[in-house]
Design a protein around this motif. Structure first.
Motif, mmCIF file in Angstrom:
data_model
loop_
_atom_site.group_PDB
_atom_site.id
_atom_site.type_symbol
_atom_site.label_atom_id
_atom_site.label_comp_id
_atom_site.label_asym_id
_atom_site.label_seq_id
_atom_site.Cartn_x
_atom_site.Cartn_y
_atom_site.Cartn_z
ATOM 1 N N ALA A 27 1.129 -1.309 0.343
ATOM 2 C CA ALA A 27 0.178 0.226 -0.071
ATOM 3 C C ALA A 27 0.959 1.012 0.066
ATOM 4 N N ALA A 28 0.386 2.369 -0.635
ATOM 5 C CA ALA A 28 1.828 3.282 -0.985
ATOM 6 C C ALA A 28 0.050 4.598 -0.464
ATOM 7 N N ALA A 29 0.559 5.587 0.801
ATOM 8 C CA ALA A 29 -0.364 6.390 0.607
ATOM 9 C C ALA A 29 0.197 7.806 0.060
ATOM 10 N N HIS A 30 -0.468 8.959 0.222
ATOM 11 C CA HIS A 30 0.058 9.927 -0.536
ATOM 12 C C HIS A 30 0.817 10.371 0.607
ATOM 13 N N PHE A 31 1.793 11.811 0.752
ATOM 14 C CA PHE A 31 2.178 12.385 0.995
ATOM 15 C C PHE A 31 3.128 13.763 1.023
ATOM 16 N N GLN A 32 2.488 14.724 0.959
ATOM 17 C CA GLN A 32 3.787 15.761 0.567
ATOM 18 C C GLN A 32 4.802 15.948 1.683
ATOM 19 N N THR A 33 5.620 15.682 1.328
ATOM 20 C CA THR A 33 7.166 15.865 1.434
ATOM 21 C C THR A 33 7.330 17.167 1.887
ATOM 22 N N LEU A 34 7.968 17.195 2.988
ATOM 23 C CA LEU A 34 8.646 18.665 2.914
ATOM 24 C C LEU A 34 10.617 18.906 3.623
ATOM 25 N N MET A 128 -10.475 15.887 -3.948
ATOM 26 C CA MET A 128 -8.996 16.202 -4.112
ATOM 27 C C MET A 128 -8.039 15.594 -2.551
ATOM 28 N N ILE A 129 -7.033 16.293 -2.596
ATOM 29 C CA ILE A 129 -6.103 16.266 -2.109
ATOM 30 C C ILE A 129 -5.329 17.877 -1.687
ATOM 31 N N VAL A 130 -5.892 18.571 -0.493
ATOM 32 C CA VAL A 130 -4.609 18.988 0.024
ATOM 33 C C VAL A 130 -4.057 18.470 1.640
ATOM 34 N N HIS A 131 -2.930 18.433 1.352
ATOM 35 C CA HIS A 131 -1.697 17.925 2.998
ATOM 36 C C HIS A 131 -1.492 19.607 3.480
ATOM 37 N N TYR A 132 -1.425 20.087 4.634
ATOM 38 C CA TYR A 132 -1.206 21.187 4.854
ATOM 39 C C TYR A 132 0.255 20.169 5.903
ATOM 40 N N THR A 133 1.415 20.932 5.957
ATOM 41 C CA THR A 133 2.813 20.185 5.426
ATOM 42 C C THR A 133 3.581 21.087 6.417
ATOM 43 N N LYS A 134 4.612 21.125 7.704
ATOM 44 C CA LYS A 134 5.435 21.629 8.220
ATOM 45 C C LYS A 134 6.245 20.405 8.423
ATOM 46 N N VAL A 135 7.742 21.035 8.875
ATOM 47 C CA VAL A 135 8.682 20.849 9.362
ATOM 48 C C VAL A 135 9.383 21.841 10.300
ATOM 49 N N VAL A 136 10.064 21.373 11.389
ATOM 50 C CA VAL A 136 10.378 22.278 12.278
ATOM 51 C C VAL A 136 12.047 21.940 11.708
ATOM 52 N N VAL A 137 13.018 23.281 12.188
ATOM 53 C CA VAL A 137 14.066 23.535 11.970
ATOM 54 C C VAL A 137 15.219 23.776 13.104
ATOM 55 N N ASP A 138 15.731 23.399 13.977
ATOM 56 C CA ASP A 138 16.346 24.282 15.175
ATOM 57 C C ASP A 138 17.810 25.478 14.919
ATOM 58 N N ALA A 139 17.879 26.352 14.946
ATOM 59 C CA ALA A 139 19.083 27.416 15.228
ATOM 60 C C ALA A 139 19.383 27.691 15.629
ATOM 61 N N PHE A 140 20.632 26.742 16.115
ATOM 62 C CA PHE A 140 21.766 27.610 16.756
ATOM 63 C C PHE A 140 21.544 27.524 18.105
ATOM 64 N N GLU A 141 20.412 26.163 18.347
ATOM 65 C CA GLU A 141 20.201 25.479 19.954
ATOM 66 C C GLU A 141 19.727 26.572 20.738
ATOM 67 N N ALA A 142 18.328 26.994 19.904
ATOM 68 C CA ALA A 142 16.995 28.121 20.531
ATOM 69 C C ALA A 142 15.969 27.572 21.535
ATOM 70 N N LEU A 252 -8.393 16.463 3.079
ATOM 71 C CA LEU A 252 -7.404 17.688 3.681
ATOM 72 C C LEU A 252 -6.939 16.497 5.187
ATOM 73 N N GLY A 253 -5.387 16.943 4.857
ATOM 74 C CA GLY A 253 -3.762 16.561 6.268
ATOM 75 C C GLY A 253 -2.907 17.180 6.521
ATOM 76 N N GLY A 254 -3.356 17.240 7.937
ATOM 77 C CA GLY A 254 -1.882 17.889 8.635
ATOM 78 C C GLY A 254 -1.154 17.265 8.832
ATOM 79 N N LEU A 255 0.587 17.967 8.288
ATOM 80 C CA LEU A 255 1.504 16.282 8.480
ATOM 81 C C LEU A 255 2.618 17.660 9.280
ATOM 82 N N ILE A 256 3.363 16.123 9.984
ATOM 83 C CA ILE A 256 4.826 17.050 10.346
ATOM 84 C C ILE A 256 5.833 16.014 10.249
#
Length: 264
Positions: A27-34, A128-142, A252-256
């Motif tokens: 099986a293969a699910a749709h994923f928006q990558t970021l 229709m598919i809309v995947h709201y996607t996010k990813v977190v990047v830490d800058a300078f150990e904040a 609607l998808g909420g992705l992280i």
């Protein structure tokens, strides 16, 4: 004396071939990558990252699907949103449009990169598919701001800091719709199997499926180093018009995305 009907052996091979043809593929699910080139930035590692955006099936390592021009692309840091849409560069992969960009960090803060992609028409599912996607990047150990919400219609609020994770750590989050927890929400989980190193023995192994509890909270333990995508899926309240001209439902998808690292 054998009671086996004559010709039974001759029928066995065609039957096996039919069963083999009918056997389901993984099986293969749709994923928006970021996917950023790293989830933590320091002067030692460099202050600039690359970010890759594709619409694909991560665990199956493809295929890549066509992306329209994203509706929104930006970053949330220090409580402020910055529009980065103009920085996106289209890149053709497997004959399909994907996007890439680069970003340079200037000050300590956890940066929440996010995308609202153009709606994708999936004729096989009639939606229709809309995947709201996010990813977190830490800058300078904040190490502050990693749980900030973008304000998407459906979004995962991390309950675990989504970087600095060892393989075997558990990721927990709350599924929210319009800011409110979604009881018993369904969450799909896939590993970014970008090099195809992980063999999928059967369909259910490709996409892990978990349900949140009555407060919208879910948990999943990540067994391998790399990038993991979590997709909370809900049905949109308003239908959209498909390219065929018909009114169709909307997923609607909420992705992280979070990354795990092996201990040395």
């Amino acid at each position: 004396m054998s009671t086996k009907p004559r010709g039974c052996r001759h029928r066995t091979l065609p039957v096996l071939l039919i069963l083999s043809a009918l056997a389901p593929l993984p099986a293969a699910a749709h994923f928006q990558t970021l996917i950023p080139s790293t989830d933590m930035v320091s002067p030692e590692t460099g202050t600039e990252i690359g970010i890759d955006l594709r619409f694909t099936h991560p665990m199956a390592n493809g295929p890549v699907m066509e992306m329209g021009v994203p509706t929104r692309f930006g970053v949330l840091a220090g409580g402020e949103h910055r529009d980065l849409k103009a920085s996106l560069q289209p890149v053709t992969v497997e004959g399909r449009t994907t996007y890439q960009t680069r970003y340079r960090f200037k000050a300590p803060a956890d940066h929440v990169f996010y995308i609202e992609p153009a709606p994708y028409w999936e004729p096989a599912e009639g939606k229709m598919i809309v995947h709201y996607t996010k990813v977190v990047v830490d800058a300078f150990e904040a190490e502050e701001g990693w749980d900030a919400l973008v304000g998407f219609p459906v979004e995962i609020e991390p309950l675990v800091r989504p970087y600095g994770l060892w393989t075997g750590n558990s990721f927990r989050g709350i599924v929210r719709r319009d800011g409110e927890p979604v009881p018993f929400a369904e969450v799909e989980v896939e590993y970014l199997n970008s090099d195809g190193a992980v063999a999928v023995p059967a369909g259910p192994f490709a996409t892990q499926v978990i349900k949140a509890d009555g407060n919208g909270v879910f948990s999943y333990t990540m067994p391998r180093a790399g990038w993991w995508g979590f997709a909370a899926l809900v049905e949109g309240a308003t239908p959209m018009t498909a390219p065929t001209g018909e009114s169709v439902p909307v997923e609607l998808g909420g992705l992280i995305w979070v990354r795990t690292v092996d201990m040395e």
